[in-house]
Design an enzyme around this catalytic site. Structure first.
Site, PDB file in Angstrom:
ATOM      1  N   HIS A 121       0.840  -1.197   0.000  1.00  0.00           N
ATOM      2  CA  HIS A 121       0.000   0.000   0.000  1.00  0.00           C
ATOM      3  C   HIS A 121       0.871   1.240   0.000  1.00  0.00           C
ATOM      4  CE1 HIS A 121       0.622  -1.391   4.132  1.00  0.00           C
ATOM      5  NE2 HIS A 121       0.663  -0.108   4.480  1.00  0.00           N
ATOM      6  N   HIS A 134       1.052   5.216   0.769  1.00  0.00           N
ATOM      7  CA  HIS A 134       0.387   6.248   1.570  1.00  0.00           C
ATOM      8  C   HIS A 134       0.464   7.583   0.837  1.00  0.00           C
ATOM      9  CE1 HIS A 134       0.471   4.134   5.633  1.00  0.00           C
ATOM     10  NE2 HIS A 134       1.392   3.430   4.993  1.00  0.00           N
TER      11      HIS A 134
END
Ligand code: AMP
Ligand code: ZN
Length: 141
Positions: A100, A102
């Site tokens: 992921h 950010h």
């Protein structure tokens, strides 16, 4: 999809999220514990733990979404800038083992730090050591 993966659960719709963007390969949603208003996570829909595990096309899809979303997120919360970063592996602070990126909006005078503040103390490297490291990276690239 990986058993017991929170982000796979979000992709599957089993865990709720504030989704802000979706296409065939990528999902983006608000971080549940934001470091700033608008803190957004961009994930590949397929389960891969780290950037090194991610197939090239999935990596390209994640970067394309980050590229498109970073300015949109900034505008949505009137931010002055953003940090766009990955905790890539457990030793780097990755807590959810599903890649992921950010997007963390930043504001003038918010008291936050640049990405340079992430690592420990700076190493003291000789020219030979730097040459050797550069060669090894270039050989693997
Ligand atoms: P990292 O340390 O890079 O693995 O960051 C994981 C991030 O996922 C943290 O910022 C958490 O706040 C966020 N997070 C964990 N669970 C959820 C969830 N169910 N929905 C949205 N964000 C989450
Ligand atoms: Zn997963």
């Amino acid at each position: 999809m990986a058993e017991d993966c929170i982000f796979c659960g979000i992709v599957a719709g089993d865990i709720p999220s504030r989704t802000v963007y979706e296409n065939d390969d990528v999902l983006a949603f608000l971080d549940a514990n934001p470091l700033a208003p608008g803190h957004t996570l961009v994930i590949p829909k397929a389960h891969h733990e780290t950037l090194g595990d991610l197939p090239e096309d999935a990596g390209a899809a994640v970067f394309a979404a980050l590229h498109d979303l970073a300015p949109v997120v900034e505008d949505a919360v009137d931010a002055d800038a953003s940090n766009v970063a990955f905790n890539n592996g457990e030793a780097a602070g990755q807590e959810v083992p599903h890649v992921h990126g950010h997007v963390i909006p930043r504001f003038e005078g918010d008291g936050g730090r640049p990405i340079h503040a992430i690592a420990g103390s700076r190493p003291d490297l000789s020219d030979d050591e730097l040459d050797d490291i550069a060669d090894r990276i270039a050989d693997g690239a």
